[in-house]
Design a protein around this motif. Sequence first.
Motif, PDB file in Angstrom:
ATOM      1  N   TRP A  36       0.862  -1.189   0.000  1.00 46.07           N
ATOM      2  CA  TRP A  36       0.000   0.000   0.000  1.00 46.07           C
ATOM      3  C   TRP A  36       0.893   1.232   0.000  1.00 46.07           C
ATOM      4  O   TRP A  36       1.750   1.386   0.861  1.00 46.07           O
ATOM      5  CB  TRP A  36      -0.913  -0.021   1.228  1.00 46.07           C
ATOM      6  N   LEU A  37       0.677   2.068  -1.005  1.00 46.39           N
ATOM      7  CA  LEU A  37       1.400   3.340  -1.059  1.00 46.39           C
ATOM      8  C   LEU A  37       0.350   4.435  -1.099  1.00 46.39           C
ATOM      9  O   LEU A  37      -0.283   4.653  -2.137  1.00 46.39           O
ATOM     10  CB  LEU A  37       2.294   3.381  -2.301  1.00 46.39           C
ATOM     11  N   GLY A  38       0.115   5.070   0.043  1.00 45.18           N
ATOM     12  CA  GLY A  38      -0.892   6.123   0.121  1.00 45.18           C
ATOM     13  C   GLY A  38      -0.361   7.412  -0.487  1.00 45.18           C
ATOM     14  O   GLY A  38       0.788   7.469  -0.938  1.00 45.18           O
ATOM     15  N   HIS A  39      -1.214   8.443  -0.480  1.00 51.38           N
ATOM     16  CA  HIS A  39      -0.679   9.714  -1.001  1.00 51.38           C
ATOM     17  C   HIS A  39       0.267  10.348   0.000  1.00 51.38           C
ATOM     18  O   HIS A  39       1.032  11.227  -0.332  1.00 51.38           O
ATOM     19  CB  HIS A  39      -1.812  10.648  -1.439  1.00 51.38           C
ATOM     20  N   LYS A  40       0.235   9.843   1.263  1.00 50.91           N
ATOM     21  CA  LYS A  40       1.261  10.248   2.223  1.00 50.91           C
ATOM     22  C   LYS A  40       2.414   9.249   2.115  1.00 50.91           C
ATOM     23  O   LYS A  40       2.189   8.055   1.919  1.00 50.91           O
ATOM     24  CB  LYS A  40       0.698  10.235   3.643  1.00 50.91           C
ATOM     25  N   ASN A  41       3.633   9.741   2.275  1.00 54.03           N
ATOM     26  CA  ASN A  41       4.796   8.894   1.985  1.00 54.03           C
ATOM     27  C   ASN A  41       5.201   7.983   3.130  1.00 54.03           C
ATOM     28  O   ASN A  41       6.055   7.122   2.947  1.00 54.03           O
ATOM     29  CB  ASN A  41       5.995   9.775   1.612  1.00 54.03           C
ATOM     30  N   ALA A  42       4.644   8.197   4.337  1.00 54.15           N
ATOM     31  CA  ALA A  42       5.033   7.412   5.515  1.00 54.15           C
ATOM     32  C   ALA A  42       6.527   7.521   5.791  1.00 54.15           C
ATOM     33  O   ALA A  42       7.202   6.534   6.085  1.00 54.15           O
ATOM     34  CB  ALA A  42       4.612   5.946   5.382  1.00 54.15           C
ATOM     35  N   LEU A  43       7.055   8.749   5.637  1.00 54.32           N
ATOM     36  CA  LEU A  43       8.460   8.993   5.972  1.00 54.32           C
ATOM     37  C   LEU A  43       8.489   9.994   7.119  1.00 54.32           C
ATOM     38  O   LEU A  43       7.844  11.038   7.025  1.00 54.32           O
ATOM     39  CB  LEU A  43       9.208   9.590   4.773  1.00 54.32           C
ATOM     40  N   THR A  84       3.983  15.587  26.499  1.00 49.15           N
ATOM     41  CA  THR A  84       4.412  14.886  25.288  1.00 49.15           C
ATOM     42  C   THR A  84       3.318  13.989  24.722  1.00 49.15           C
ATOM     43  O   THR A  84       3.521  13.366  23.687  1.00 49.15           O
ATOM     44  CB  THR A  84       5.659  14.028  25.575  1.00 49.15           C
ATOM     45  N   LEU A  85       2.160  13.931  25.415  1.00 53.40           N
ATOM     46  CA  LEU A  85       1.127  12.990  24.974  1.00 53.40           C
ATOM     47  C   LEU A  85       0.558  13.324  23.612  1.00 53.40           C
ATOM     48  O   LEU A  85       0.320  12.446  22.798  1.00 53.40           O
ATOM     49  CB  LEU A  85      -0.016  12.980  25.990  1.00 53.40           C
ATOM     50  N   GLU A  86       0.345  14.609  23.341  1.00 52.37           N
ATOM     51  CA  GLU A  86      -0.360  14.967  22.126  1.00 52.37           C
ATOM     52  C   GLU A  86       0.415  14.508  20.893  1.00 52.37           C
ATOM     53  O   GLU A  86      -0.173  14.140  19.884  1.00 52.37           O
ATOM     54  CB  GLU A  86      -0.591  16.479  22.089  1.00 52.37           C
ATOM     55  N   ARG A  87       1.742  14.518  20.992  1.00 53.13           N
ATOM     56  CA  ARG A  87       2.561  14.165  19.831  1.00 53.13           C
ATOM     57  C   ARG A  87       2.697  12.647  19.665  1.00 53.13           C
ATOM     58  O   ARG A  87       3.272  12.193  18.692  1.00 53.13           O
ATOM     59  CB  ARG A  87       3.976  14.758  19.951  1.00 53.13           C
ATOM     60  N   LEU A  88       2.170  11.876  20.633  1.00 52.56           N
ATOM     61  CA  LEU A  88       2.463  10.437  20.659  1.00 52.56           C
ATOM     62  C   LEU A  88       2.105   9.757  19.335  1.00 52.56           C
ATOM     63  O   LEU A  88       2.922   9.029  18.760  1.00 52.56           O
ATOM     64  CB  LEU A  88       1.708   9.809  21.837  1.00 52.56           C
ATOM     65  N   PHE A  89       0.888   9.979  18.838  1.00 58.21           N
ATOM     66  CA  PHE A  89       0.483   9.331  17.578  1.00 58.21           C
ATOM     67  C   PHE A  89       0.301  10.317  16.442  1.00 58.21           C
ATOM     68  O   PHE A  89       0.148   9.906  15.302  1.00 58.21           O
ATOM     69  CB  PHE A  89      -0.835   8.576  17.790  1.00 58.21           C
ATOM     70  N   ARG A  90       0.284  11.614  16.745  1.00 64.43           N
ATOM     71  CA  ARG A  90      -0.112  12.590  15.741  1.00 64.43           C
ATOM     72  C   ARG A  90       0.834  12.616  14.543  1.00 64.43           C
ATOM     73  O   ARG A  90       0.392  12.595  13.397  1.00 64.43           O
ATOM     74  CB  ARG A  90      -0.191  13.982  16.377  1.00 64.43           C
ATOM     75  N   ALA A  91       2.153  12.637  14.805  1.00 66.29           N
ATOM     76  CA  ALA A  91       3.096  12.721  13.693  1.00 66.29           C
ATOM     77  C   ALA A  91       2.960  11.500  12.788  1.00 66.29           C
ATOM     78  O   ALA A  91       2.948  11.623  11.557  1.00 66.29           O
ATOM     79  CB  ALA A  91       4.526  12.830  14.231  1.00 66.29           C
ATOM     80  N   ASP A  92       2.797  10.320  13.396  1.00 64.46           N
ATOM     81  CA  ASP A  92       2.670   9.092  12.598  1.00 64.46           C
ATOM     82  C   ASP A  92       1.364   9.063  11.828  1.00 64.46           C
ATOM     83  O   ASP A  92       1.275   8.503  10.745  1.00 64.46           O
ATOM     84  CB  ASP A  92       2.756   7.861  13.506  1.00 64.46           C
ATOM     85  N   TYR A  93       0.321   9.672  12.417  1.00 63.01           N
ATOM     86  CA  TYR A  93      -0.959   9.738  11.730  1.00 63.01           C
ATOM     87  C   TYR A  93      -0.847  10.664  10.527  1.00 63.01           C
ATOM     88  O   TYR A  93      -1.325  10.353   9.437  1.00 63.01           O
ATOM     89  CB  TYR A  93      -2.018  10.238  12.706  1.00 63.01           C
ATOM     90  N   GLU A  94      -0.169  11.786  10.726  1.00 61.67           N
ATOM     91  CA  GLU A  94      -0.113  12.772   9.651  1.00 61.67           C
ATOM     92  C   GLU A  94       0.815  12.352   8.523  1.00 61.67           C
ATOM     93  O   GLU A  94       0.555  12.657   7.358  1.00 61.67           O
ATOM     94  CB  GLU A  94       0.304  14.142  10.218  1.00 61.67           C
ATOM     95  N   ASP A  95       1.916  11.662   8.824  1.00 60.76           N
ATOM     96  CA  ASP A  95       2.846  11.336   7.731  1.00 60.76           C
ATOM     97  C   ASP A  95       2.561   9.969   7.097  1.00 60.76           C
ATOM     98  O   ASP A  95       3.227   9.590   6.143  1.00 60.76           O
ATOM     99  CB  ASP A  95       4.314  11.460   8.182  1.00 60.76           C
ATOM    100  N   GLY A  96       1.556   9.237   7.605  1.00 61.27           N
ATOM    101  CA  GLY A  96       1.174   7.991   6.940  1.00 61.27           C
ATOM    102  C   GLY A  96       1.828   6.749   7.536  1.00 61.27           C
ATOM    103  O   GLY A  96       1.524   5.644   7.106  1.00 61.27           O
ATOM    104  N   THR A  97       2.715   6.917   8.532  1.00 60.93           N
ATOM    105  CA  THR A  97       3.357   5.753   9.138  1.00 60.93           C
ATOM    106  C   THR A  97       2.326   4.828   9.788  1.00 60.93           C
ATOM    107  O   THR A  97       2.456   3.602   9.737  1.00 60.93           O
ATOM    108  CB  THR A  97       4.387   6.215  10.189  1.00 60.93           C
ATOM    109  N   LEU A  98       1.279   5.439  10.367  1.00 62.43           N
ATOM    110  CA  LEU A  98       0.253   4.638  11.032  1.00 62.43           C
ATOM    111  C   LEU A  98      -0.447   3.709  10.034  1.00 62.43           C
ATOM    112  O   LEU A  98      -0.798   2.577  10.366  1.00 62.43           O
ATOM    113  CB  LEU A  98      -0.756   5.588  11.685  1.00 62.43           C
ATOM    114  N   GLU A  99      -0.648   4.195   8.796  1.00 65.16           N
ATOM    115  CA  GLU A  99      -1.257   3.335   7.766  1.00 65.16           C
ATOM    116  C   GLU A  99      -0.370   2.110   7.529  1.00 65.16           C
ATOM    117  O   GLU A  99      -0.854   0.988   7.446  1.00 65.16           O
ATOM    118  CB  GLU A  99      -1.410   4.109   6.450  1.00 65.16           C
TER     119      GLU A  99
END
Lengths: 195, 226
Positions: free
Chosen positions: A71-78, B71-86
């Motif tokens: 899966w490659l979303g429009h977000k890069n996951a970097l 530091t709680l707010e940043r716990l999942f937010r960055a991963d959610y926003e950059d797609g790492t969570l997906e």
Amino acid sequence: MSLIAVENLAVARGGRTLLRGLDLAVQAGEVLHLRGGNGAGKTSLLEVLCGLRVPLEGAFRQRPEPQALHWLGHKNALNLALTPLENLGFWCGLNSVAEDALLPVLQRLGIERLRHRPCRTLSAGQKRRCALARLLLAPRPLWLLDEPLDGLDAQGLGLFAQLLAEHLGRGGAAIVTSHQPLPPGVPGVREWQLA
Amino acid sequence: MAAGVIGAFTAVLRRELRLAARARAEWLMPPLFFVIVVTLFGLGAKPNDPLLADFAPAILWVGALLAALLTLERLFRADYEDGTLEQIFIAPAPAIAAIAAKLSAHWLLTGLPLALLAAPLAAALGFPSAALPALTAGLALGTPVLSLIGGFAAALTVGLPRAGVLLPLLVLPLVTPIVIFGAGAARAAQSGLPADAPLYFLAAVLVLGLTLLPWATTAALRNAFE
């Protein structure tokens, strides 16, 4: 044999039904190019197909295993504070994939010189190439790609066509959303217009 | 399967520690905040006020809770926003492994330093040294519960634009039992009474949290994609 097949699928996002009554199957060696205007539901459909989103109705006739799809979303996951090598190394650990392939893959995508630079210093196209590198780190038959051509330059488009053609040659398949036509050199492209 | 779970857990833990090493300000903030708040209590009170030692358990516990919230707010937010969570939810290994690693990293980088810092700060407030083990043990048992409850609240609010304001309002009422029994253990030890009962209660809450909250957090994060 189809790698993924759904019937009578309905997809909703934020309480609005975007797609209804969708029957779709992708065979090995085939690329399905999803087209449609903004908000037609292309991304939501891909999210349903990869298992991130629950369909409103409908069912999978053939559902790929998690280790059988990319899966490659429009977000890069970097993560922008980490280097491409660290980001991709993390992905390898998360998926229990050996890290020896990292360097050859980065070379293949033409980003091996950037591997020790934090991702925040990379351009949009360079980050997209890093994200595409995951497709080569683990061989998986089905690729679900959301706007994979975003930010790629002419050489990057050629490289993407080459990678996709090789993937299809090995019996893989892909479902791709893209507003621009797929680069020439990809065999077996089937276009699908979402209303 | 088991190898995949352990692999995913260690991959996420290593990444969290690496990120912390790269952004030092992020994890130095809670201990510094804790030191400053406790010092201000000392400065605001009468010089050498013996009452300060009586209030020390409450001051230290509330200070540690507020510091850990930073530091709680940043716990999942960055991963959610950059797609790492997906990628975490798509990966073959169960997502609970990665989420448990993130919660453990939050405790290692925030809760543990606060629990260790409490003893010198308590001494500075005139807290009797004989009661320090009870205070530290209480914090060592209570801060992981805070990471677990806070992680759950952070997961529930990950898609909201201004979660930073909402988070303390969600978390603080839920951690009142921790404060009551944590500070209670310290106060009991201070007055020379056995502190076992409140410490056992804290341990029971920790076990309950460990068996429920990582799964609830994973479910809440999965829900964020809908």
